[in-house]
Design an enzyme around this catalytic site. Structure first.
Site, PDB file in Angstrom:
ATOM      1  N   TYR A 170     -18.274 -31.184   7.801  1.00  0.00           N
ATOM      2  CA  TYR A 170     -19.141 -32.169   7.832  1.00  0.00           C
ATOM      3  C   TYR A 170     -20.493 -31.421   8.285  1.00  0.00           C
ATOM      4  O   TYR A 170     -20.729 -30.971   9.293  1.00  0.00           O
ATOM      5  CB  TYR A 170     -19.083 -33.096   8.759  1.00  0.00           C
ATOM      6  CG  TYR A 170     -20.114 -34.211   8.895  1.00  0.00           C
ATOM      7  CD1 TYR A 170     -20.281 -35.057   8.120  1.00  0.00           C
ATOM      8  CD2 TYR A 170     -20.919 -34.364  10.011  1.00  0.00           C
ATOM      9  CE1 TYR A 170     -21.552 -36.043   7.910  1.00  0.00           C
ATOM     10  CE2 TYR A 170     -21.926 -34.962  10.152  1.00  0.00           C
ATOM     11  CZ  TYR A 170     -22.123 -36.014   9.356  1.00  0.00           C
ATOM     12  OH  TYR A 170     -23.339 -36.867   9.119  1.00  0.00           O
ATOM     13  N   ASP A 272     -24.451 -23.344   9.351  1.00  0.00           N
ATOM     14  CA  ASP A 272     -24.872 -24.750   9.953  1.00  0.00           C
ATOM     15  C   ASP A 272     -24.113 -24.582  11.441  1.00  0.00           C
ATOM     16  O   ASP A 272     -23.092 -24.810  11.792  1.00  0.00           O
ATOM     17  CB  ASP A 272     -24.055 -25.720   9.270  1.00  0.00           C
ATOM     18  CG  ASP A 272     -24.106 -26.941   9.966  1.00  0.00           C
ATOM     19  OD1 ASP A 272     -24.706 -27.082  10.973  1.00  0.00           O
ATOM     20  OD2 ASP A 272     -23.498 -28.123   9.367  1.00  0.00           O
ATOM     21  N   LYS A 300     -28.745 -31.187  17.830  1.00  0.00           N
ATOM     22  CA  LYS A 300     -27.659 -31.649  18.804  1.00  0.00           C
ATOM     23  C   LYS A 300     -28.405 -30.922  20.218  1.00  0.00           C
ATOM     24  O   LYS A 300     -29.310 -30.995  20.796  1.00  0.00           O
ATOM     25  CB  LYS A 300     -26.482 -30.996  18.561  1.00  0.00           C
ATOM     26  CG  LYS A 300     -25.593 -32.059  17.336  1.00  0.00           C
ATOM     27  CD  LYS A 300     -24.307 -31.933  17.344  1.00  0.00           C
ATOM     28  CE  LYS A 300     -23.493 -32.441  16.270  1.00  0.00           C
ATOM     29  NZ  LYS A 300     -23.130 -33.950  16.453  1.00  0.00           N
TER      30      LYS A 300
HETATM   31  C1  LIG Z   1     -21.799 -29.045  12.025  1.00  0.00           C
HETATM   32  C2  LIG Z   1     -22.691 -30.188  11.842  1.00  0.00           C
HETATM   33  N1  LIG Z   1     -23.839 -30.215  10.899  1.00  0.00           N
HETATM   34  C3  LIG Z   1     -24.513 -31.258  10.815  1.00  0.00           C
HETATM   35  C4  LIG Z   1     -24.734 -32.374  11.379  1.00  0.00           C
HETATM   36  C5  LIG Z   1     -25.385 -33.460  11.348  1.00  0.00           C
HETATM   37  O1  LIG Z   1     -26.180 -33.662  12.552  1.00  0.00           O
HETATM   38  P1  LIG Z   1     -27.016 -34.976  12.826  1.00  0.00           P
HETATM   39  O2  LIG Z   1     -26.124 -35.929  13.171  1.00  0.00           O
HETATM   40  O3  LIG Z   1     -27.870 -34.723  14.090  1.00  0.00           O
HETATM   41  O4  LIG Z   1     -27.804 -35.527  11.620  1.00  0.00           O
HETATM   42  C6  LIG Z   1     -23.358 -32.763  12.450  1.00  0.00           C
HETATM   43  C7  LIG Z   1     -23.226 -33.829  12.982  1.00  0.00           C
HETATM   44  O5  LIG Z   1     -22.135 -33.937  13.644  1.00  0.00           O
HETATM   45  C8  LIG Z   1     -22.468 -31.412  12.404  1.00  0.00           C
HETATM   46  O6  LIG Z   1     -21.323 -31.702  13.164  1.00  0.00           O
END
Ligand SMILES: Cc1ncc(COP(=O)(O)O)c(C=O)c1O
Length: 463
Positions: A170, A272, A300
């Site tokens: 994700y 990511d 985060k």
């Molecule tokens: C690995 C990863 N990338 C991107 C995101 C998206 O981040 P956000 O919820 O701040 O949009 C998340 C969210 O859980 C994530 O776990």
């Protein structure tokens, strides 16, 4: 994230026992969260599903939180929990951290938003450059915005359309990555060339087809994928360690090979690091695994509980942004309040020493959980990195999403979650998440986690 119930493995534990314990624990959960039930009724009248984000849903209702301090949170029924959820891995600084509070108050008194650059953005960008060894940084407001910007950048810089993405990862909720997040077994297609499966509705098929899923940890399939789409891949987006299907570290050499293949094929490598970035080492997964990507996506934990994200890039990609070939924009980018929180987080709280403490506390917790697993003969093992860890309810290691789907016992994982919630441990709902420690987590908090896990383990194993 409780949306898809996608772990279908069945361990040796009797289904009848799991079902009866789940019923018992669910009744207990209902009993001690009546005010949350009332909030849920009120909330559903004004918010779809009664929550601000669908990832906050769980059965029978979400636990509505009243407040937090350090490693603790209290729900609206007055229930006290040690927080291992930590806001989906954001609150490594601990709740209501006075250092962050002071920075926020000081910034508040001097004005919180100008949509003009401030010194804070320079200081935070310098800190991120030093941590992650990429020279240029821009700011966003979330992980989704960071990965979206990274994909725009890869496409803009290469003038190509296709993006390789890892199956079961994700990476945020914009169109390019809402593909093959949690596909069901019958949707997967062949492992060598998985189907591109949209994660829900609302994404044009033409866009879905521009994302090419690959299994994690398989360099041969990755190589064949690059060859199959010769000259058409703009970039590959990858969590260096997968963290949305429990935790799956990269196999030795896999990230290095991904780096080489991107170089050979003129594609950009995007890490990511929204989850790993400020949690698994001072310089995130990039430092920990020693592979340098072209772009790093953060969010985060970097901003100590405020909604901030960042994207790091090579000098060449920085020029693509600076020249406005790709527009990286946003009213709240580099918001002074968020920058003040990020500066305090990165320079005063999550220091190199803090990562040592997080890691040693985490290692102690992992070892004690493993001891409980071994003593009770549970079909499970522990996995952890930096501030993050989990118990994976599978009797053999998992290396990619298809393993997760078929080997992780989803029902047993859900039961463990219920036990934790009923024994004063606040945990992420769903099967696929992990715990995140904060610098406020001490021995006593670890003891409480282990006691709850022990209660679960002894009942499940009949010890
Ligand atoms: C690995 C990863 N990338 C991107 C995101 C998206 O981040 P956000 O919820 O701040 O949009 C998340 C969210 O859980 C994530 O776990």
């Amino acid at each position: 994230m409780p949306l898809p119930e996608t772990a279908h493995g069945e361990s040796a534990i009797e289904r009848k026992l799991i079902h009866s314990l789940t019923e018992e624990q669910m009744a207990r959960f209902r009993e001690h969260t009546p005010t949350s039930a009332e909030y849920f009724d009120r909330a559903r009248q004004v918010m779809p599903g009664g929550v601000p984000s669908s990832f906050q849903l769980n059965d029978p209702w979400p636990v509505y939180i009243d407040r937090g301090k350090g490693a603790m949170v209290w729900d609206v029924d007055g229930g006290e929990y040690v927080d291992f959820h930590n806001g989906f891995g954001v609150m490594c600084v601990g709740h209501a951290n006075p250092v962050i509070g002071e920075a926020i108050m000081a910034r508040h008194d001097e004005g919180t938003h100008f949509a003009a650059p401030t010194n804070g953005s320079i200081v935070v960008a310098q800190n991120l450059r030093d941590r992650f060894a990429l020279p240029q940084w821009r700011f966003t407001n979330s992980g989704t915005e960071s990965t979206m910007a990274a994909i725009h950048l890869a496409r803009g810089a290469t003038e190509r359309d296709l993006i390789i993405k890892v199956e079961g990862s994700y990476d945020g909720h914009h169109d390019a990555v809402m593909v093959s997040c949690y596909p069901e077994l019958d949707e997967l297609g062949p492992r060598e060339s998985p189907n591109a499966v949209p994660f829900g509705h609302g994404y044009p098929q033409a866009v879905v087809e521009l994302t090419v899923p690959v299994p994690f940890n398989d360099a041969e399939i990755l190589e064949a994928t690059f060859e199959r789409h010769q000259g058409r891949i703009a970039g590959m987006i990858i969590e260096p360690a997968m963290m949305n299907i429990n935790i799956i570290p990269p196999r030795d050499g896999y990230l290095e090979r991904a780096r080489e293949l991107c170089d050979e094929h003129g594609a950009k490598l995007i890490f990511d690091e929204v989850k790993t970035g400020a949690t698994i080492a001072y310089g995130g997964a990039t430092q920990r695994f020693g592979v340098q990507p072209d772009t790093i996506c953060l969010a985060k934990a970097i901003a100590g509980g405020y909604p901030g994200g960042a994207i790091g890039m090579t000098a060449e990609l920085g020029e693509v942004v600076a020249s406005d070939k790709v527009h990286q924009i946003g009213t709240f980018n580099g918001n002074p309040l968020v920058m003040a929180a990020a500066e305090a987080t990165l320079t005063k709280v999550l220091t190199a020493d803090a990562y040592e403490k997080l890691e040693s506390t985490n290692n102690a917790l992992l070892a004690r959980c493993q001891e409980v697993i071994d003593r009770n003969g549970l079909p499970a093992y522990t996995q952890g990195l930096g501030a993050k860890g989990c118990v994976i309810f599978a009797s053999e290691p998992i290396y990619e999403y298809r393993d997760y789907l078929t080997k992780v016992d989803g029902e047993l994982s859900t039961l463990a979650w219920l036990y934790h919630m009923n024994h004063g441990i606040f945990m992420t709902p769903g099967v696929e998440e992990e715990w995140t420690l904060s610098i406020a987590h001490e021995q006593e908090h670890i003891d409480r986690y282990v006691a709850a896990f022990e209660a679960f383990a002894s009942e499940v194993s009949g010890a």
